[in-house]
Motif scaffolding. Structure first.
Motif, PDB file in Angstrom:
ATOM      1  N   LYS A  91     -15.499  32.910  -2.701  1.00 25.03           N
ATOM      2  CA  LYS A  91     -15.173  31.548  -3.142  1.00 25.03           C
ATOM      3  C   LYS A  91     -14.999  30.607  -1.959  1.00 25.03           C
ATOM      4  CE  LYS A  91     -12.032  29.096  -6.285  1.00 25.03           C
ATOM      5  NZ  LYS A  91     -10.878  29.264  -7.216  1.00 25.03           N
ATOM      6  N   LEU A 144     -17.674  27.479  -1.303  1.00 21.89           N
ATOM      7  CA  LEU A 144     -17.168  26.101  -1.360  1.00 21.89           C
ATOM      8  C   LEU A 144     -17.256  25.424   0.007  1.00 21.89           C
ATOM      9  CD1 LEU A 144     -14.058  26.425  -3.713  1.00 21.89           C
ATOM     10  CD2 LEU A 144     -16.290  25.400  -4.229  1.00 21.89           C
ATOM     11  N   GLY A 162     -19.814  23.126  -1.298  1.00 22.53           N
ATOM     12  CA  GLY A 162     -18.919  22.436  -2.221  1.00 22.53           C
ATOM     13  C   GLY A 162     -19.357  21.027  -2.577  1.00 22.53           C
ATOM     14  N   GLN A 199     -18.232  21.867  -6.091  1.00 22.32           N
ATOM     15  CA  GLN A 199     -16.768  21.901  -6.053  1.00 22.32           C
ATOM     16  C   GLN A 199     -16.178  21.518  -7.410  1.00 22.32           C
ATOM     17  OE1 GLN A 199     -14.560  22.225  -2.906  1.00 22.32           O
ATOM     18  NE2 GLN A 199     -13.204  22.752  -4.609  1.00 22.32           N
ATOM     19  N   GLU A 200     -16.732  20.498  -8.035  1.00 28.45           N
ATOM     20  CA  GLU A 200     -16.243  20.062  -9.350  1.00 28.45           C
ATOM     21  C   GLU A 200     -16.481  21.144 -10.409  1.00 28.45           C
ATOM     22  OE1 GLU A 200     -17.514  16.679 -12.611  1.00 28.45           O
ATOM     23  OE2 GLU A 200     -17.479  16.112 -10.483  1.00 28.45           O
ATOM     24  N   ASP A 225     -13.855  23.849  -9.819  1.00 28.07           N
ATOM     25  CA  ASP A 225     -12.489  23.419 -10.104  1.00 28.07           C
ATOM     26  C   ASP A 225     -12.219  23.212 -11.588  1.00 28.07           C
ATOM     27  OD1 ASP A 225     -11.908  23.471  -7.430  1.00 28.07           O
ATOM     28  OD2 ASP A 225     -12.113  21.305  -7.121  1.00 28.07           O
ATOM     29  N   PHE A 226     -13.226  22.749 -12.338  1.00 30.74           N
ATOM     30  CA  PHE A 226     -12.950  22.317 -13.708  1.00 30.74           C
ATOM     31  C   PHE A 226     -13.694  23.081 -14.802  1.00 30.74           C
ATOM     32  CE2 PHE A 226     -12.317  18.522 -11.004  1.00 30.74           C
ATOM     33  CZ  PHE A 226     -10.961  18.328 -11.245  1.00 30.74           C
ATOM     34  N   LYS A 266     -13.609  28.158 -16.449  1.00 27.13           N
ATOM     35  CA  LYS A 266     -12.436  28.509 -17.251  1.00 27.13           C
ATOM     36  C   LYS A 266     -12.833  29.532 -18.303  1.00 27.13           C
ATOM     37  CE  LYS A 266     -10.243  25.202 -15.092  1.00 27.13           C
ATOM     38  NZ  LYS A 266      -9.265  25.521 -14.030  1.00 27.13           N
TER      39      LYS A 266
END
Length: 274
Positions: free
Chosen positions: A93, A97, A101, A123-124, A127-128, A131
Motif C-alpha cells: 500500500k 500510493l 497516488g 489515492q482517492e 481512501d474512499f 470498503k
C-alpha cells in the motif's frame, strides 16, 4: 577537517542509516500483515469454500503436460510457477500510493454486459472506495479497478512483473492489474484464456465449462450470487471453485465462464493470452 565537520558527517550518516532501517522495517511489517492492505480480521468473508480445481506444483508439471492436460481442457492452480517477490513488495500500500497516488485510474462497473467508466486519482480510490461491499449492492453501482491500465504511467511497476512461463501456441501476453476491496468481484462472464496471480489478499473463483452457462443475473454481484443462488444449486450444477492466495496462479481455458470474489482487499495481476 575540523571536529565540527566530522561530527556533521557522522550525524548525517546516522540519520541516513536510521531512515533506511525504518523504511526496511516498515516494508517488512507491510509484508507480514498483507502489504498494508486490509487483513482478514477486518472482513466478514472468512469462508474460502472447497477447492475442486486441480492444484499442480510446476516443479513436477512440464510445459507439455500443461498443454496436454489443462491448456484446452480445464482450469488448474499452479504453485511455484513465478517468483514475484520483488513485484509483490512494490505493490504494498505504501509503495503504490507513493508512486501512483496522484495518477488517474479508470474504474469500471462490476456487471456482466455494460460498463460505466469513471476516472479518479488512485489515492482517492484507495481512501474512499476500498470498503467492504454489501450483498445488496448492484454491479452497476460497484466501481472496480481492474484492466484499463495506463501502461505508460505504470510501466515502472509492470516491467518488474514476471508472467507465468507457460504459453499457448499463437498467443501473446496482455497484462491487467487490479486492486479491489473485500466483497467485490466480477460476476460470471467469459473471454479468452489466461492466468491470474494474487499478490495480496485472497480471491475466490467459480468456473463453469463453455457449454454449461451458470444461472446468474448480470447486474447482481458475485457476493449476492454466493448468498442467494449458490446454496440452492444441485450437485450437478455446482461450479468448479477454489480460493487462491499470494503466490498462486490460476489458469482458465478459453471461453470458460468464471466469477470472482475478493475475500480481502486484494492486489492481483492477470495475464490474458490473446
Amino acid at each position: 577537517m575540523g571536529h565540527k565537520g566530522v561530527l556533521e558527517i557522522l550525524l548525517a550518516s546516522i540519520l541516513l542509516v536510521a531512515s533506511i532501517s525504518l523504511h526496511t522495517c516498515n516494508a517488512a511489517q507491510e509484508s507480514d500483515d498483507g502489504g498494508g492492505w486490509s487483513s482478514r480480521s477486518e472482513v466478514g468473508l472468512q469462508d474460502e469454500g472447497p477447492c475442486t480445481i486441480d492444484v499442480q506444483d510446476t516443479a513436477s508439471l512440464t510445459h507439455r503436460q500443461f498443454i496436454e492436460h489443462y491448456a484446452y481442457r480445464q482450469p488448474v492452480i499452479l504453485t511455484g510457477i513465478t517468483d514475484n517477490t520483488k513485484f509483490r513488495l512494490l505493490c504494498s500500500k505504501t509503495n503504490l500510493l507513493g508512486s501512483f497516488g496522484d495518477h488517474k485510474i479508470r474504474l469500471s462497473t462490476a456487471n456482466t454486459h455494460s460498463y460505466r467508466k469513471v476516472d479518479v486519482p488512485f489515492q482517492e480510490y484507495v481512501d474512499f472506495l476500498l470498503k467492504p461491499q454489501s450483498a445488496d449492492a448492484l454491479g452497476s453501482d460497484t466501481l472496480y479497478f481492474f484492466g484499463d491500465n495506463n501502461f505508460t504511467e505504470w510501466s515502472p511497476l509492470f516491467d518488474q512483473y514476471q508472467p507465468p512461463p507457460y504459453r499457448l501456441p499463437g498467443t501473446t501476453d496482455a497484462f491487467s492489474f487490479g486492486v479491489a476491496g473485500p466483497g467485490t468481484g466480477v460476476p460470471f462472464h467469459w473471454h479468452g484464456p489466461g492466468f491470474s496471480e494474487v499478490l495480496y489478499g485472497r480471491k475466490r473463483w467459480f468456473l463453469y465449462p463453455p457449454d454449461q452457462e451458470p444461472h446468474f443475473h448480470p447486474n447482481r454481484t458475485t457476493l449476492s450470487w454466493l448468498e442467494e443462488t449458490y446454496p440452492l444449486l444441485p450437485p450437478e450444477e455446482a461450479p468448479l471453485e477454489c480460493t487462491i492466495r499470494p503466490g498462486e496462479v490460476l489458469f482458465f481455458p478459453d471461453r470458460w465462464w468464471h466469477a470472482t470474489l475478493n475475500l480481502d482487499t486484494s492486489v492481483f495481476m492477470s495475464t490474458f493470452l490473446g
